[in-house]
Design a protein around this motif. Structure first.
Motif, PDB file in Angstrom:
ATOM      1  N   GLY A 137       4.177  -9.292   0.548  1.00 53.39           N
ATOM      2  CA  GLY A 137       2.891  -9.702   1.087  1.00 53.39           C
ATOM      3  C   GLY A 137       2.118 -10.658   0.201  1.00 53.39           C
ATOM      4  N   TYR A 138       2.714 -11.046  -0.919  1.00 49.13           N
ATOM      5  CA  TYR A 138       2.017 -11.918  -1.882  1.00 49.13           C
ATOM      6  C   TYR A 138       1.661 -13.266  -1.267  1.00 49.13           C
ATOM      7  CZ  TYR A 138       1.320 -14.620  -6.229  1.00 49.13           C
ATOM      8  OH  TYR A 138       0.815 -15.415  -7.226  1.00 49.13           O
ATOM      9  N   SER A 139       2.649 -13.955  -0.708  1.00 48.02           N
ATOM     10  CA  SER A 139       2.384 -15.271  -0.110  1.00 48.02           C
ATOM     11  C   SER A 139       1.473 -15.155   1.103  1.00 48.02           C
ATOM     12  CB  SER A 139       3.702 -15.951   0.283  1.00 48.02           C
ATOM     13  OG  SER A 139       4.521 -16.141  -0.842  1.00 48.02           O
ATOM     14  N   SER A 140       1.598 -14.062   1.846  1.00 51.24           N
ATOM     15  CA  SER A 140       0.729 -13.848   3.011  1.00 51.24           C
ATOM     16  C   SER A 140      -0.727 -13.813   2.587  1.00 51.24           C
ATOM     17  CB  SER A 140       1.098 -12.535   3.713  1.00 51.24           C
ATOM     18  OG  SER A 140       2.465 -12.487   4.040  1.00 51.24           O
ATOM     19  N   VAL A 141      -1.014 -13.064   1.523  1.00 50.88           N
ATOM     20  CA  VAL A 141      -2.394 -12.961   1.030  1.00 50.88           C
ATOM     21  C   VAL A 141      -2.867 -14.307   0.516  1.00 50.88           C
ATOM     22  CG1 VAL A 141      -3.862 -11.885  -0.722  1.00 50.88           C
ATOM     23  CG2 VAL A 141      -2.183 -10.501   0.511  1.00 50.88           C
ATOM     24  N   ARG A 142      -2.008 -15.024  -0.211  1.00 52.41           N
ATOM     25  CA  ARG A 142      -2.399 -16.338  -0.743  1.00 52.41           C
ATOM     26  C   ARG A 142      -2.823 -17.270   0.381  1.00 52.41           C
ATOM     27  NH1 ARG A 142      -0.917 -17.381  -6.555  1.00 52.41           N
ATOM     28  NH2 ARG A 142      -2.400 -19.067  -6.212  1.00 52.41           N
ATOM     29  N   PHE A 158      -0.624  -8.594  -8.603  1.00 52.38           N
ATOM     30  CA  PHE A 158       0.760  -9.031  -8.362  1.00 52.38           C
ATOM     31  C   PHE A 158       1.294  -9.777  -9.583  1.00 52.38           C
ATOM     32  CE2 PHE A 158       0.576  -8.701  -3.572  1.00 52.38           C
ATOM     33  CZ  PHE A 158       1.795  -8.062  -3.411  1.00 52.38           C
ATOM     34  N   ASP A 159       0.510 -10.742 -10.077  1.00 54.41           N
ATOM     35  CA  ASP A 159       0.942 -11.554 -11.211  1.00 54.41           C
ATOM     36  C   ASP A 159       1.103 -10.703 -12.465  1.00 54.41           C
ATOM     37  OD1 ASP A 159       0.919 -13.812  -9.613  1.00 54.41           O
ATOM     38  OD2 ASP A 159      -1.107 -14.418 -10.199  1.00 54.41           O
ATOM     39  N   GLU A 205       0.568  -3.254   4.635  1.00 50.32           N
ATOM     40  CA  GLU A 205      -0.472  -2.447   3.994  1.00 50.32           C
ATOM     41  C   GLU A 205      -1.171  -3.213   2.884  1.00 50.32           C
ATOM     42  OE1 GLU A 205      -1.140   2.098   2.344  1.00 50.32           O
ATOM     43  OE2 GLU A 205       0.895   1.308   2.495  1.00 50.32           O
ATOM     44  N   ILE A 206      -0.405  -4.018   2.123  1.00 48.71           N
ATOM     45  CA  ILE A 206      -1.017  -4.821   1.063  1.00 48.71           C
ATOM     46  C   ILE A 206      -1.971  -5.861   1.647  1.00 48.71           C
ATOM     47  CG2 ILE A 206      -0.515  -6.596  -0.665  1.00 48.71           C
ATOM     48  CD1 ILE A 206      -0.098  -3.774  -1.676  1.00 48.71           C
ATOM     49  N   ILE A 207      -1.588  -6.483   2.771  1.00 49.45           N
ATOM     50  CA  ILE A 207      -2.474  -7.463   3.413  1.00 49.45           C
ATOM     51  C   ILE A 207      -3.783  -6.800   3.834  1.00 49.45           C
ATOM     52  CG2 ILE A 207      -2.736  -9.014   5.387  1.00 49.45           C
ATOM     53  CD1 ILE A 207       0.268  -9.475   5.318  1.00 49.45           C
ATOM     54  N   LEU A 208      -3.690  -5.603   4.381  1.00 48.19           N
ATOM     55  CA  LEU A 208      -4.898  -4.876   4.778  1.00 48.19           C
ATOM     56  C   LEU A 208      -5.719  -4.480   3.555  1.00 48.19           C
ATOM     57  CD1 LEU A 208      -3.328  -2.617   7.557  1.00 48.19           C
ATOM     58  CD2 LEU A 208      -4.863  -4.561   7.897  1.00 48.19           C
ATOM     59  N   VAL A 209      -5.064  -4.073   2.482  1.00 47.87           N
ATOM     60  CA  VAL A 209      -5.762  -3.724   1.239  1.00 47.87           C
ATOM     61  C   VAL A 209      -6.519  -4.932   0.700  1.00 47.87           C
ATOM     62  CG1 VAL A 209      -5.349  -3.205  -1.207  1.00 47.87           C
ATOM     63  CG2 VAL A 209      -4.307  -1.786   0.555  1.00 47.87           C
ATOM     64  N   ALA A 210      -5.953  -6.142   0.906  1.00 49.77           N
ATOM     65  CA  ALA A 210      -6.616  -7.357   0.428  1.00 49.77           C
ATOM     66  C   ALA A 210      -7.864  -7.700   1.228  1.00 49.77           C
ATOM     67  CB  ALA A 210      -5.634  -8.529   0.476  1.00 49.77           C
ATOM     68  N   GLY A 211      -8.103  -6.991   2.326  1.00 45.41           N
ATOM     69  CA  GLY A 211      -9.340  -7.185   3.073  1.00 45.41           C
ATOM     70  C   GLY A 211      -9.194  -7.930   4.381  1.00 45.41           C
ATOM     71  N   HIS A 216      -9.583  -2.905  -4.016  1.00 46.16           N
ATOM     72  CA  HIS A 216      -9.343  -2.996  -2.580  1.00 46.16           C
ATOM     73  C   HIS A 216     -10.427  -3.855  -1.916  1.00 46.16           C
ATOM     74  CE1 HIS A 216      -6.478   0.649  -2.031  1.00 46.16           C
ATOM     75  NE2 HIS A 216      -6.262   0.018  -3.172  1.00 46.16           N
ATOM     76  N   GLY A 217      -9.993  -4.687  -0.979  1.00 41.43           N
ATOM     77  CA  GLY A 217     -10.914  -5.574  -0.280  1.00 41.43           C
ATOM     78  C   GLY A 217     -11.112  -6.915  -0.959  1.00 41.43           C
ATOM     79  N   LYS A 218     -10.461  -7.126  -2.105  1.00 44.23           N
ATOM     80  CA  LYS A 218     -10.595  -8.373  -2.863  1.00 44.23           C
ATOM     81  C   LYS A 218      -9.225  -9.051  -2.954  1.00 44.23           C
ATOM     82  CE  LYS A 218     -14.975  -7.707  -3.893  1.00 44.23           C
ATOM     83  NZ  LYS A 218     -16.061  -8.596  -3.383  1.00 44.23           N
ATOM     84  N   ALA A 219      -9.073 -10.128  -2.207  1.00 44.65           N
ATOM     85  CA  ALA A 219      -7.776 -10.807  -2.160  1.00 44.65           C
ATOM     86  C   ALA A 219      -7.368 -11.344  -3.531  1.00 44.65           C
ATOM     87  CB  ALA A 219      -7.809 -11.942  -1.139  1.00 44.65           C
ATOM     88  N   ASP A 220      -8.322 -11.916  -4.280  1.00 40.39           N
ATOM     89  CA  ASP A 220      -7.990 -12.471  -5.590  1.00 40.39           C
ATOM     90  C   ASP A 220      -7.553 -11.377  -6.557  1.00 40.39           C
ATOM     91  OD1 ASP A 220      -8.458 -15.078  -4.827  1.00 40.39           O
ATOM     92  OD2 ASP A 220     -10.537 -15.088  -5.501  1.00 40.39           O
ATOM     93  N   SER A 221      -8.147 -10.195  -6.447  1.00 40.61           N
ATOM     94  CA  SER A 221      -7.739  -9.073  -7.297  1.00 40.61           C
ATOM     95  C   SER A 221      -6.318  -8.632  -6.963  1.00 40.61           C
ATOM     96  CB  SER A 221      -8.711  -7.896  -7.131  1.00 40.61           C
ATOM     97  OG  SER A 221      -8.252  -6.760  -7.844  1.00 40.61           O
ATOM     98  N   VAL A 222      -5.978  -8.645  -5.677  1.00 30.52           N
ATOM     99  CA  VAL A 222      -4.615  -8.298  -5.253  1.00 30.52           C
ATOM    100  C   VAL A 222      -3.617  -9.284  -5.862  1.00 30.52           C
ATOM    101  CG1 VAL A 222      -3.048  -8.209  -3.269  1.00 30.52           C
ATOM    102  CG2 VAL A 222      -5.302  -7.124  -3.142  1.00 30.52           C
TER     103      VAL A 222
END
Length: 258
Positions: free
Chosen positions: A109-114, A69-70, A140-146, A59-65
């Motif tokens: 939320g995958y593309s949003s985080v990217r 996903f992948d 929620e996933i976007i928020l989890v990504a930080g 949590h808090g790490k966009a690259d980890s999210v």
């Protein structure tokens, strides 16, 4: 299943509409059923993807999210774009450095985080999702990504309803030189051309230049040809920058008439 049952009362309206507009009833029924089945499958996919990513990422790490996903997509059916398409999206965002981005079709939320992880500090993303459950889990996933709500806005509505309201969300004034720098369309390909026309009509595309990225997921070539036909007929404002298997990039620019 409840969605299928709920669609039954709509059949008389479909029949009346088809008679009025001379559209074959069978064709309308097939499209209504296909839409219902896509929504059912999409909800199952979104729930499963969300649970996997939420529990497996840091949590808090966009690259980890994104990596989680992948990892999910390696072994499960997924609505997320492929890593290859994601890399093409990354390249476009890095090259354009947009400050105002619109995403039509949020999915998980995958593309949003990217995109959010590559936007400048003052950048802002507005993402539109028709299904309330998908919008809630994707947010929620976007928020989890930080990311914070000051960096993005989720609109739960159809694209046709959302587009006229974007001026207030993006804090834009009609007639200024501001506007969207990047638009990602990943919703219903049949809406790509109507939504592009609506964005231009509302003067939401930055007149000095706006990239429009179109995602195609094994859809009929007719949807792509319809958009490209419009682009080809407007060389004064549109051009095709690149065409990949699943991603087409077009560029909009309104030249001064002074």
């Amino acid at each position: 299943m409840w969605l299928v049952v709920a669609s039954v009362p709509l059949l008389p309206a479909i029949i009346m509409a088809s008679a009025r507009h001379r559209v074959k009833v069978a064709s309308l029924c097939r499209r209504a059923l296909a839409w219902t089945l896509r929504l059912l499958r999409g909800r199952v996919c979104v729930r499963s993807t969300h649970a996997f990513v939420f529990s497996g990422c840091t949590h808090g790490k966009a690259d980890s999210v994104l990596e989680t996903f992948d990892l999910y997509a390696d072994t499960h059916p997924s609505l997320c774009i492929s890593p290859q398409t994601g890399e093409a999206l990354d390249e476009a965002v890095r090259r354009l450095r947009p400050s105002r981005v619109l995403e039509l079709g949020m999915h998980c939320g995958y593309s949003s985080v990217r995109m959010l992880r590559l936007l400048p500090s003052a950048g802002r993303l507005v993402t539109v999702e028709l299904d309330p459950l998908t919008a809630e889990l994707g947010e929620e996933i976007i928020l989890v990504a930080g990311f914070k709500h000051s960096q993005f806005q989720v609109l739960t509505s159809s694209s046709a309803e959302a587009i006229p309201s974007l001026h207030s969300f993006l804090q834009l004034n009609q007639g200024t030189s501001e506007g969207l720098n990047l638009v990602l369309m990943d919703h219903d390909p049949e809406q790509y051309l109507p939504d592009l026309l609506a964005l231009e009509k509302e003067r939401l595309l930055c007149p000095s230049g706006c990239a429009v990225l179109l995602i195609y997921r094994n859809q009929r070539d007719g949807d792509r040809r319809e958009v490209l036909g419009h682009i080809g007929a407007r060389p004064d404002r549109y051009s095709v920058k690149s065409e990949l298997q699943c991603l087409t990039e077009i560029f909009y620019q309104r030249k001064s008439t002074s």
